[in-house]
Design an enzyme around this catalytic site. Structure first.
Site, short mmCIF file in Angstrom:
data_model
loop_
_atom_site.label_atom_id
_atom_site.label_comp_id
_atom_site.label_asym_id
_atom_site.label_seq_id
_atom_site.Cartn_x
_atom_site.Cartn_y
_atom_site.Cartn_z
N ARG A 224 0.85 -1.19 0.00
CA ARG A 224 0.00 0.00 0.00
C ARG A 224 0.88 1.25 0.00
NH1 ARG A 224 -3.42 -2.78 -1.53
NH2 ARG A 224 -5.43 -3.29 -0.58
N HIS A 272 -1.15 0.34 -9.71
CA HIS A 272 -1.84 -0.62 -8.82
C HIS A 272 -2.45 -1.79 -9.62
CE1 HIS A 272 -4.00 -1.13 -4.70
NE2 HIS A 272 -3.80 -2.31 -5.29
#
Ligand code: NDP
Ligand code: OXD
Length: 309
Positions: A224, A272
């Site tokens: 993350r 991502h």
């Protein structure tokens, strides 16, 4: 018999169709369409708008549409008295492993700098490195970290990992807890973050951690954006202590247009997409849990409220 899908990307219909096709007895709704709020028993969420779970008073559990659940804990209004489940999936794990191994080989063989040379029409045959030159360290030896460790060992990388609890994995050196972090870092020439984002791991990729890595270490963050202190990474790369980085996740996604990562020659970024929940392999586990909930059985892949992952 109803599930609501709450996510802000363009994939609501994809999941709605996949779930409905797999089981037509369960009513599947998008949170954006008219639906009987009181009949909803399960919310399948992915980066849902904060507060959007509030109207559902009869929810039995929340199903994260991904492996991570940080975005649920970040919503102050999520219901705290029902379980949360997450995705634990072999395909998600092998996709992640393929991405990370690709990033490592790209680093070893200088693909990024060769691409820049190509754009500038420069012939510059620099030296390359080999699998045997490096020890690879994985922060987070959970579902994804362990699958990656296994593949790295198969390729012949010296491999080690760090987690909360010690692991026994063939040919993987396991370090555990804060007391063993420094020893792990000191010998990790390539470090990969596969930790969940929790209050304990937020900002863990910072100057203090980077300074403990061997000179010239390479950093891969696929967990993350919140794990990384962006300016610390840039500072350590510019100082030469860290040789470069591959990043798939960011504090703000999409990464803002003016962010320095876009233009940094030693930072390789992807949007991502390291490993994405696949409907084919994830729908069966969502439906299996729905069946379990109906039968009063324990759900699969439960998240611990205490640890936040
Ligand atoms: P797991 O929960 O299976 O594994 C987490 C690992 O981190 C465990 O080994 C755990 O230790 C360790 N850990 C957690 N907190 C600490 C801590 N404070 N100190 C030391 N170790 C800690 O998660 P997954 O492997 O399934 O996924 C990891 C993360 O990857 C997800 O949370 C998500 O954020 C990210 N992800 C990113 C994707 C992408 O496309 N970029 C795709 C999928 C996931 P222990 O084993 O002892 O509990
Ligand atoms: C996940 C992700 O957590 O895609 O599954 O990041």
């Amino acid at each position: 018999m109803s599930i609501v899908i709450i996510r802000q990307d363009e994939k609501i219909d994809l999941w709605k169709n996949a779930l409905s096709t797999a089981n037509s007895d369960i009513k599947i709704y998008s949170y954006l369409e008219d639906h009987p709020v009181d009949e909803i028993e399960v919310a399948m969420v992915w980066k849902h708008p904060k507060g959007s779970l509030k109207p559902y008073k009869n929810l039995k559990y929340i199903a994260s549409g991904g492996a991570g659940v940080d975005f649920i804990f970040e919503d102050p209004d999520f219901p705290k008295d029902i379980p949360i489940t997450r995705v634990v999936d072999d395909m998600l794990a092998s996709d992640m492993s393929e991405y990370v191994i690709g990033a490592i080989f790209s680093y070893l063989k200088n693909f990024n700098s060769h691409k820049i040379n190509q754009i500038n029409s420069q012939w510059n045959p620099t030296g390359y490195r080999r699998i045997t030159d490096f020890k690879v360290g994985i922060l987070g030896l959970g579902t994804l970290g362990q699958a990656l460790a296994k593949d790295l060992v198969r390729f012949g990388f010296k491999t080690q990992g760090w987690s909360n609890t010690k692991k026994v994995l063939p040919q993987v050196n396991s370090f555990a807890g804060p007391l063993e972090l420094d020893a792990f870092l000191a010998t990790s020439e390539i470090v990969i973050c596969l930790l969940p984002l929790t209050p304990k791991t937020k900002g863990i990729l910072n100057t203090t951690l980077f300074e403990k890595l061997p000179m010239g270490a390479y950093v891969i963050n696929v967990a993350r954006g919140g794990h990384l202190v962006d300016e610390d990474l840039i500072k350590m790369i510019d100082k030469g202590h860290v040789s470069g980085a591959c990043l798939d996740v960011f504090h703000e996604e999409p990464l803002p247009e003016n962010h320095p990562f876009w233009q940094h020659k030693k930072i390789h970024i992807t949007p991502h997409c390291a490993s994405v929940s696949d409907t084919q392999s994830v729908v069966p586990q969502i439906l299996e849990n729905y069946k379990r909930m109906k039968a009063g059985k324990e759900l699969l892949h439960l998240v611990s409220f205490k640890s936040g992952y």
